[in-house]
Design an enzyme around this catalytic site. Structure first.
Site, PDB file in Angstrom:
ATOM      1  N   HIS A   1      -0.153 -32.748  14.447  1.00 13.98           N
ATOM      2  CA  HIS A   1       0.360 -31.548  13.786  1.00 13.98           C
ATOM      3  C   HIS A   1      -0.832 -30.741  13.292  1.00 13.98           C
ATOM      4  CE1 HIS A   1       2.749 -29.008  11.126  1.00 13.98           C
ATOM      5  NE2 HIS A   1       3.772 -29.386  11.856  1.00 13.98           N
TER       6      HIS A   1
ATOM      7  N   ASP B   1       9.424 -34.156  15.440  1.00 12.34           N
ATOM      8  CA  ASP B   1      10.075 -34.187  16.741  1.00 12.34           C
ATOM      9  C   ASP B   1      10.070 -35.551  17.391  1.00 12.34           C
ATOM     10  OD1 ASP B   1      10.847 -31.539  16.874  1.00 12.34           O
ATOM     11  OD2 ASP B   1       8.805 -30.914  17.352  1.00 12.34           O
TER      12      ASP B   1
ATOM     13  N   HIS C   1       5.739 -26.518  20.281  1.00 18.29           N
ATOM     14  CA  HIS C   1       6.412 -26.233  19.004  1.00 18.29           C
ATOM     15  C   HIS C   1       7.795 -26.897  19.048  1.00 18.29           C
ATOM     16  CE1 HIS C   1       7.387 -24.270  15.351  1.00 18.29           C
ATOM     17  NE2 HIS C   1       7.570 -23.029  15.753  1.00 18.29           N
TER      18      HIS C   1
HETATM   19  N1  ACO Z   1      -1.695 -36.564  22.009  1.00 18.12           N
HETATM   20  C1  ACO Z   1      -2.996 -36.842  22.291  1.00 18.12           C
HETATM   21  N2  ACO Z   1      -4.031 -36.239  21.736  1.00 18.12           N
HETATM   22  C2  ACO Z   1      -3.770 -35.258  20.851  1.00 18.12           C
HETATM   23  C3  ACO Z   1      -2.447 -34.911  20.500  1.00 18.12           C
HETATM   24  C4  ACO Z   1      -1.393 -35.611  21.112  1.00 18.12           C
HETATM   25  N3  ACO Z   1      -0.133 -35.333  20.826  1.00 18.12           N
HETATM   26  N4  ACO Z   1      -2.487 -33.918  19.590  1.00 18.12           N
HETATM   27  C5  ACO Z   1      -3.780 -33.641  19.372  1.00 18.12           C
HETATM   28  N5  ACO Z   1      -4.557 -34.471  20.134  1.00 18.12           N
HETATM   29  C6  ACO Z   1      -6.014 -34.535  20.137  1.00 18.12           C
HETATM   30  C7  ACO Z   1      -6.609 -33.373  20.908  1.00 18.12           C
HETATM   31  O1  ACO Z   1      -6.806 -33.689  22.254  1.00 18.12           O
HETATM   32  C8  ACO Z   1      -7.893 -33.155  20.153  1.00 18.12           C
HETATM   33  O2  ACO Z   1      -8.804 -34.157  20.560  1.00 18.12           O
HETATM   34  P1  ACO Z   1     -10.388 -33.789  20.726  1.00 18.12           P
HETATM   35  O3  ACO Z   1     -10.843 -33.457  19.351  1.00 18.12           O
HETATM   36  O4  ACO Z   1     -10.979 -35.026  21.320  1.00 18.12           O
HETATM   37  O5  ACO Z   1     -10.429 -32.616  21.663  1.00 18.12           O
HETATM   38  C9  ACO Z   1      -7.543 -33.436  18.706  1.00 18.12           C
HETATM   39  O6  ACO Z   1      -6.442 -34.371  18.794  1.00 18.12           O
HETATM   40  C10 ACO Z   1      -7.113 -32.218  17.921  1.00 18.12           C
HETATM   41  O7  ACO Z   1      -6.060 -31.571  18.623  1.00 18.12           O
HETATM   42  P2  ACO Z   1      -5.794 -30.036  18.662  1.00 18.12           P
HETATM   43  O8  ACO Z   1      -5.056 -29.707  19.922  1.00 18.12           O
HETATM   44  O9  ACO Z   1      -7.052 -29.292  18.358  1.00 18.12           O
HETATM   45  O10 ACO Z   1      -4.836 -29.889  17.425  1.00 18.12           O
HETATM   46  P3  ACO Z   1      -3.937 -28.629  17.096  1.00 18.12           P
HETATM   47  O11 ACO Z   1      -3.816 -28.560  15.633  1.00 18.12           O
HETATM   48  O12 ACO Z   1      -4.402 -27.413  17.811  1.00 18.12           O
HETATM   49  O13 ACO Z   1      -2.518 -29.024  17.759  1.00 18.12           O
HETATM   50  C11 ACO Z   1      -0.352 -29.774  18.103  1.00 18.12           C
HETATM   51  C12 ACO Z   1      -1.414 -29.432  17.068  1.00 18.12           C
HETATM   52  C13 ACO Z   1      -0.096 -28.572  19.024  1.00 18.12           C
HETATM   53  C14 ACO Z   1       0.959 -30.090  17.387  1.00 18.12           C
HETATM   54  C15 ACO Z   1      -0.835 -30.974  18.938  1.00 18.12           C
HETATM   55  O14 ACO Z   1      -1.023 -32.091  18.091  1.00 18.12           O
HETATM   56  C16 ACO Z   1       0.124 -31.347  20.071  1.00 18.12           C
HETATM   57  O15 ACO Z   1       0.026 -30.778  21.161  1.00 18.12           O
HETATM   58  N6  ACO Z   1       1.064 -32.312  19.847  1.00 18.12           N
HETATM   59  C17 ACO Z   1       2.047 -32.659  20.826  1.00 18.12           C
HETATM   60  C18 ACO Z   1       3.158 -31.639  20.828  1.00 18.12           C
HETATM   61  C19 ACO Z   1       4.043 -31.759  19.622  1.00 18.12           C
HETATM   62  O16 ACO Z   1       4.485 -32.842  19.252  1.00 18.12           O
HETATM   63  N7  ACO Z   1       4.360 -30.595  19.010  1.00 18.12           N
HETATM   64  C20 ACO Z   1       5.273 -30.528  17.859  1.00 18.12           C
HETATM   65  C21 ACO Z   1       4.577 -30.073  16.661  1.00 18.12           C
HETATM   66  S1  ACO Z   1       5.626 -30.165  15.264  1.00 18.12           S
HETATM   67  C22 ACO Z   1       6.606 -28.818  15.407  1.00 18.12           C
HETATM   68  O17 ACO Z   1       6.331 -27.838  16.020  1.00 18.12           O
HETATM   69  C23 ACO Z   1       7.839 -28.910  14.718  1.00 18.12           C
END
Ligand code: ACO
Length: 440
Positions: free
Chosen positions: A307, A363, A268
């Site tokens: 996201h 971010d 987050h």
């Molecule tokens: N890098 C690589 N792969 C990713 C990323 C990433 N940053 N984010 C998602 N994926 C992939 C997952 O591995 C998944 O792949 P799969 O379908 O082959 O298993 C798919 O994309 C979907 O991802 P989920 O984790 O199910 O998506 P979710 O909606 O639960 O997560 C989140 C969203 C937590 C923001 C995620 O994208 C992440 O971890 N990003 C990196 C951390 C980040 O930047 N957080 C800031 C968010 S914005 C904020 O809070 C202000």
């Protein structure tokens, strides 16, 4: 003739149920009437991580994740970032309308005149270890503020609520700056009421021996824009925490401390810190393809990408990219921007990211700007918490005044043991001895 209902047939019983649809949503409680027998509890919906559950009705923030739209109280984020100020936006988020000139003057006066913190709070902060993370200090200190304002427990007294809102929005930059000064071993700077909200924050962060701190207007404005972009984001993890904690009718200081704790996590608000650490690890543009490979193999995540709601370019990331160039004209270019741009370029062309709709989020670039402005990486989540406080408070107040809300208390699907009898220590010892002999 079309009807705003959903017909459900329970194949276990052959019974048919009609459930109303309102706002493209059915009420989970309407599923309870679907039963196999009279003493059956009824059907529940299972939704870990709230992937498809609306927890409230809200009028604060609108997001269309597919189209990349973000609006506060109906106003597009792009217009607010260009024409408004953080304090005006905070007023808008909390009150529902943009302030008139006298309302804004009054609001700004109140916020400005609540920036000082009690000397005992300063002493409380002095108790932290020299290398304490500023976000840990912020969380603990905001929680401690509740002990200074016991009247804050009167959450249904509008006047008291207003006062705590002034205090929280006003004091959080002071606590944040004191946390920073503590971590670098420098004396605390008291607030300067002549300065703007962000100008004063920069003063408390960076003033050294000068008699009066003069913030650089470009940096002051850039920080104000960043604060506008971070003010609210509907039902994200920390806001959900704020509503959930607040639903127990605790005072707002305790609830904001809990919301800030939720924001601290790397998935987050901690992501901007994680982005900078990632960029430092990548070291140079040439290492970007190899890093992308590691991301695609699942070894690491591309921080600042992806996201839960945006499946398109995060509109805040677009604005931030622009702000970065204005800041670099004053501070000089932060060299990690080249690595970030290359990561974005490669990722946006790569099927792994395209097919998963992974775009830069707020971010991805914010940390690069903060670093150029002289903020240490540890301060990044704190810089997120400062403006988000207005959003948390607006959502908290909306929740309190919503007659449909009650204490947040989800259900579970219990998969543990059925009833079993307590075993005495002797019985357990005997069992352990038997297992040990069996495995000899
Ligand atoms: N890098 C690589 N792969 C990713 C990323 C990433 N940053 N984010 C998602 N994926 C992939 C997952 O591995 C998944 O792949 P799969 O379908 O082959 O298993 C798919 O994309 C979907 O991802 P989920 O984790 O199910 O998506 P979710 O909606 O639960 O997560 C989140 C969203 C937590 C923001 C995620 O994208 C992440 O971890 N990003 C990196 C951390 C980040 O930047 N957080 C800031 C968010 S914005 C904020 O809070 C202000």
């Amino acid at each position: 003739m079309s009807k705003d209902t959903l017909t459900i047939i329970d194949n276990r019983t052959g019974k048919q149920y009609e459930v109303p649809i309102e706002y493209e949503t059915i009420k989970a409680m309407d599923l309870r009437k679907i039963k196999v027998s009279d003493d059956d509890f009824g059907i529940m919906s299972y939704d870990p991580a709230f992937m498809n559950t609306a927890s409230c009705k809200s009028r604060v923030t609108f997001i269309d994740g597919d189209k990349g739209i973000l609006r506060y109280r109906g106003y597009p984020i792009e217009q607010l970032a260009e024409q408004s100020t953080y304090l005006e936006v905070a007023y808008l988020i909390l009150h529902g309308e943009l302030p008139t000139p006298s309302q804004l003057q009054d609001w700004t006066w109140h916020i400005t005149h609540h920036t000082f913190i009690h000397e005992q709070i300063k002493k409380f902060m002095e108790g932290f270890h020299y290398n304490a993370h500023p976000m840990g200090m912020l969380i603990a200190t905001v929680g401690a503020l509740s002990t200074f304002y016991p009247e804050a427990k009167n959450i249904f007294d509008e006047e008291s609520r207003r006062k705590q809102i002034y205090r929280l929005i006003a004091k959080i930059p002071t606590v944040a700056a004191f946390a920073y000064r503590h971590s670098v071993g420098q004396p605390y700077n008291y607030p300067d009421n002549d300065l703007t909200y962000t100008g004063n924050f920069l003063n408390m962060m960076f003033k050294m021996t000068e008699v009066k701190y003069q913030p650089n207007p470009t940096l002051e404005r850039a920080l104000d824009v960043l604060f506008i972009l971070h003010a609210d984001h509907e039902q994200n993890c920390s806001t959900n925490a704020m509503r959930s904690i607040g639903s127990s009718h605790v005072d707002p200081y305790s609830a904001v401390a809990g919301a800030a704790a939720a924001l601290y996590g790397p998935l987050h608000g901690g992501a901007n810190e994680a982005v900078l650490r990632m960029l430092a690890e990548i070291e140079s543009k040439d290492n970007v393809p190899a890093y992308i490979k590691r991301v695609k193999s699942g070894e690491v995540r591309l921080m600042g990408f992806g996201h839960r709601v945006y499946k398109n370019y995060d509109p805040r990331a677009k604005i931030i990219k622009q702000v970065a160039h204005e800041v670099f004209e004053v501070t000089g270019k932060n060299p990690v921007i080249d690595i970030a741009l290359e990561l974005e370029r490669i990722a946006l062309e790569d099927d792994y990211f395209v097919s998963r709709k992974l775009y830069p989020n707020v971010d991805f670039y914010s940390g690069i700007i903060y670093q150029a402005m002289g903020f240490p990486v540890d301060m990044f989540p704190v810089l997120f918490a400062i403006p988000r406080t207005s959003g948390w408070l607006a959502q908290w107040e909306e929740m309190l005044l919503d007659s449909e809300q009650k204490i947040a208390r989800p259900r579970q699907i219990y998969l543990g043991y059925d009833e079993r009898d307590y075993e005495s220590m002797e019985q357990r010892q005997e069992k352990e001895a038997k297992t040990a002999t069996a495995s000899d």
